[in-house]
Design a protein around this motif. Structure first.
Motif, short mmCIF file in Angstrom:
data_model
loop_
_atom_site.label_atom_id
_atom_site.label_comp_id
_atom_site.label_asym_id
_atom_site.label_seq_id
_atom_site.Cartn_x
_atom_site.Cartn_y
_atom_site.Cartn_z
N TYR A 25 7.41 -39.79 4.77
CA TYR A 25 6.78 -38.62 5.41
C TYR A 25 5.93 -37.89 4.36
CZ TYR A 25 9.79 -38.74 9.57
OH TYR A 25 10.42 -39.10 10.73
N TRP A 26 5.02 -37.02 4.83
CA TRP A 26 4.48 -35.96 4.00
C TRP A 26 5.39 -34.77 4.23
CZ3 TRP A 26 1.29 -37.35 0.40
CH2 TRP A 26 0.41 -38.42 0.61
N PHE A 27 6.27 -34.48 3.26
CA PHE A 27 7.22 -33.38 3.41
C PHE A 27 6.49 -32.07 3.10
CE2 PHE A 27 10.83 -35.93 4.26
CZ PHE A 27 10.69 -37.09 3.53
N LYS A 28 6.52 -31.14 4.05
CA LYS A 28 5.81 -29.87 3.94
C LYS A 28 6.79 -28.72 4.12
CE LYS A 28 1.61 -31.81 4.16
NZ LYS A 28 0.78 -31.88 2.96
N THR A 29 6.37 -27.57 3.57
CA THR A 29 7.11 -26.35 3.92
C THR A 29 6.62 -25.90 5.28
OG1 THR A 29 5.42 -24.88 3.01
CG2 THR A 29 7.14 -25.66 1.48
N LYS A 30 7.38 -24.99 5.88
CA LYS A 30 7.02 -24.48 7.20
C LYS A 30 5.65 -23.80 7.13
CE LYS A 30 9.09 -21.60 10.86
NZ LYS A 30 8.44 -20.28 10.74
N GLU A 31 5.41 -23.07 6.05
CA GLU A 31 4.14 -22.35 5.91
C GLU A 31 2.96 -23.33 5.79
OE1 GLU A 31 7.43 -20.03 5.30
OE2 GLU A 31 6.91 -21.75 4.05
N GLU A 32 3.14 -24.37 4.99
CA GLU A 32 2.08 -25.37 4.83
C GLU A 32 1.75 -26.03 6.17
OE1 GLU A 32 4.07 -27.85 1.97
OE2 GLU A 32 2.84 -27.13 0.29
N PHE A 33 2.81 -26.39 6.91
CA PHE A 33 2.63 -27.07 8.19
C PHE A 33 1.87 -26.17 9.16
CE2 PHE A 33 4.05 -30.75 10.68
CZ PHE A 33 3.72 -30.35 11.95
N GLU A 34 2.27 -24.92 9.25
CA GLU A 34 1.64 -24.01 10.21
C GLU A 34 0.17 -23.74 9.86
OE1 GLU A 34 4.51 -20.83 10.43
OE2 GLU A 34 5.63 -21.84 12.03
N HIS A 35 -0.15 -23.78 8.59
CA HIS A 35 -1.54 -23.62 8.15
C HIS A 35 -2.39 -24.80 8.64
CE1 HIS A 35 -4.92 -22.42 5.68
NE2 HIS A 35 -4.95 -23.61 5.13
N LEU A 36 -1.87 -26.00 8.47
CA LEU A 36 -2.60 -27.20 8.93
C LEU A 36 -2.74 -27.20 10.46
CD1 LEU A 36 -0.80 -29.77 6.61
CD2 LEU A 36 -3.24 -29.26 6.55
N LEU A 37 -1.73 -26.68 11.12
CA LEU A 37 -1.75 -26.61 12.58
C LEU A 37 -2.89 -25.74 13.08
CD1 LEU A 37 0.03 -27.73 14.82
CD2 LEU A 37 1.48 -25.71 14.62
N VAL A 38 -3.04 -24.60 12.42
CA VAL A 38 -4.11 -23.66 12.78
C VAL A 38 -5.48 -24.33 12.59
CG1 VAL A 38 -5.28 -21.63 11.88
CG2 VAL A 38 -2.84 -21.52 12.47
N GLU A 39 -5.58 -25.21 11.61
CA GLU A 39 -6.84 -25.89 11.33
C GLU A 39 -7.03 -27.15 12.18
OE1 GLU A 39 -7.03 -26.61 7.11
OE2 GLU A 39 -7.79 -24.59 6.75
N ASP A 40 -6.19 -27.33 13.22
CA ASP A 40 -6.29 -28.48 14.13
C ASP A 40 -6.25 -29.82 13.39
OD1 ASP A 40 -8.68 -29.87 16.51
OD2 ASP A 40 -6.49 -29.67 16.66
N GLN A 41 -5.40 -29.92 12.41
CA GLN A 41 -5.31 -31.12 11.59
C GLN A 41 -4.31 -32.15 12.12
OE1 GLN A 41 -7.11 -32.26 8.80
NE2 GLN A 41 -8.41 -30.70 9.71
N PHE A 42 -3.71 -31.85 13.28
CA PHE A 42 -2.72 -32.78 13.83
C PHE A 42 -3.16 -33.36 15.17
CE2 PHE A 42 0.29 -32.31 10.60
CZ PHE A 42 0.45 -30.96 10.28
N LEU A 43 -2.98 -34.67 15.30
CA LEU A 43 -3.23 -35.36 16.57
C LEU A 43 -2.16 -34.92 17.58
CD1 LEU A 43 -5.22 -37.55 17.54
CD2 LEU A 43 -3.52 -39.24 16.91
N GLU A 44 -0.97 -34.67 17.11
CA GLU A 44 0.12 -34.15 17.91
C GLU A 44 1.10 -33.50 16.96
OE1 GLU A 44 3.54 -35.34 17.64
OE2 GLU A 44 2.86 -36.63 15.98
N TYR A 45 1.94 -32.63 17.51
CA TYR A 45 3.02 -32.09 16.70
C TYR A 45 4.14 -31.70 17.65
CZ TYR A 45 2.41 -27.24 18.13
OH TYR A 45 2.37 -26.09 18.86
N ALA A 46 5.34 -31.55 17.08
CA ALA A 46 6.47 -31.16 17.91
C ALA A 46 7.56 -30.56 17.04
CB ALA A 46 7.02 -32.37 18.65
N ARG A 47 8.46 -29.87 17.70
CA ARG A 47 9.68 -29.42 17.02
C ARG A 47 10.83 -30.27 17.55
NH1 ARG A 47 9.82 -23.45 14.89
NH2 ARG A 47 11.79 -24.26 14.08
N VAL A 48 11.52 -30.93 16.64
CA VAL A 48 12.66 -31.77 17.02
C VAL A 48 13.82 -31.41 16.10
CG1 VAL A 48 13.53 -34.13 17.28
CG2 VAL A 48 11.09 -33.66 17.65
N TYR A 49 14.95 -31.05 16.69
CA TYR A 49 16.13 -30.67 15.89
C TYR A 49 15.78 -29.62 14.83
CZ TYR A 49 17.80 -35.16 17.74
OH TYR A 49 18.14 -36.22 18.55
N ASP A 50 15.07 -28.55 15.20
CA ASP A 50 14.77 -27.42 14.31
C ASP A 50 13.74 -27.68 13.22
OD1 ASP A 50 18.31 -26.92 14.31
OD2 ASP A 50 16.83 -26.10 15.70
#
Lengths: 198, 198
Positions: A53-78
């Motif tokens: 995986y590319w292991f990210k912090t929650k903050e890093e992930f949410e930043h990439l999300l805002v920039e539409d950098q994901f084809l899909e994303y989800a929350r699974v088991y927290d």
């Protein structure tokens, strides 16, 4: 006549053997790219940054999300999981087949954005076998295993959204079926240029 | 887990190699039944009653039609062609895969009556190659060949009704693709009994 690569999405309960089947498929076939997902979960023993995986912090992930950098994303088991968009699109354009090993929520998002993607659900031969494999894998606590088994009933409800179900009795058998699915999907009408027949 | 056999419908322009591919498939695979169509056309040199076709008079064919004895029927080039229903249904029930080598009109009728049937369109690599194969086959006059080539443009319009297109470069390659299609289609969700996962 394949114009681009095929986008293959592989899902299934933990312990069904998704990872094993994907790795075996990559060993057998040329010109195939296994997408490395980004996640905020903790690495398991032996997992490597950029490989599992590319292991990210929650903050890093949410930043990439805002920039539409994901084809899909989800929350699974927290935890967050997401497929980085650019690498996948680049690989498809060059004619590589791409595998996404992702959960159901992500798979359905991909299908909506990319209707020609192929969704495959890997299942173990039975729930008993699934429990055995999870216990033997040794990476989850007893409580986590019970939680995963409870989720299976929920996940099964989405199976009809998948194009294909592959029972993972043995890895070779399962890989053979996925290979057949890839060949068959490349015989779909939308892949063909009919002008030369007219 | 296959509950019944798969109904495979194979169509394509004359000379594309449908017959050759079907025969090669039957040699390779067990448990497969090639439906023998009924027709009112004249037998070609070497064709045998009950093997290549059930050759019928127009009156015999129309009598069977009235008795609903055909899964599909059509008129192609001034002759009737039809698939006898009972043999096909019996074979599927016993778990055999069944091949229907029929024209487009028939294929679309079958798909309507049996939505889980799999429609495969066999095409030659090009129109030039198609003409060469028809000439070499030696069973049609020059006028018939020109007529068949004109029809191809019409037939191509229906391709999007087919699940799969298989380019017949070589027979082995084409058979490999049809085998993959059969394996893939048996991984469809409707084949599975999910109760054991709940």
């Amino acid at each position: 006549m394949v114009l681009k690569g095929l986008l293959l999405v592989i899902s299934g309960p933990s312990g069904a053997g998704k990872g094993t089947v994907c790795q075996a498929l990559l060993k057998k076939k040329q010109n195939m790219y296994l997408s490395v997902s980004a996640t905020t979960r903790q690495p398991r023993s032996g997992e490597i940054q950029g490989v599992n995986y590319w292991f990210k912090t929650k903050e890093e992930f949410e930043h990439l999300l805002v920039e539409d950098q994901f084809l899909e994303y989800a929350r699974v088991y927290d935890n967050y999981y997401g497929t980085p968009r650019l690498e996948v699109e680049k690989a498809l354009e060059t004619g590589k087949d791409v595998i996404l090993e992702i959960d159901i929520q992500g798979a359905l998002q991909v299908k909506e954005k990319m209707p020609n993607s192929v969704l495959v659900f890997i299942v173990p031969p039975s729930l008993t076998e699934l429990k055995t494999r999870l216990v033997n894998r040794g990476t989850d606590s007893a409580a986590e295993i019970e939680k995963r088994l409870k989720c299976v009933a929920e996940e099964i409800k989405y199976i009809s959204s998948y194009g294909y179900i592959v029972i993972n009795n043995t890895v070779n058998e399962a890989v053979g079926k996925v290979e057949a699915i890839l060949i068959a999907e490349k015989c779909r009408p939308y892949y063909y240029d009919f002008a030369k027949y007219l």
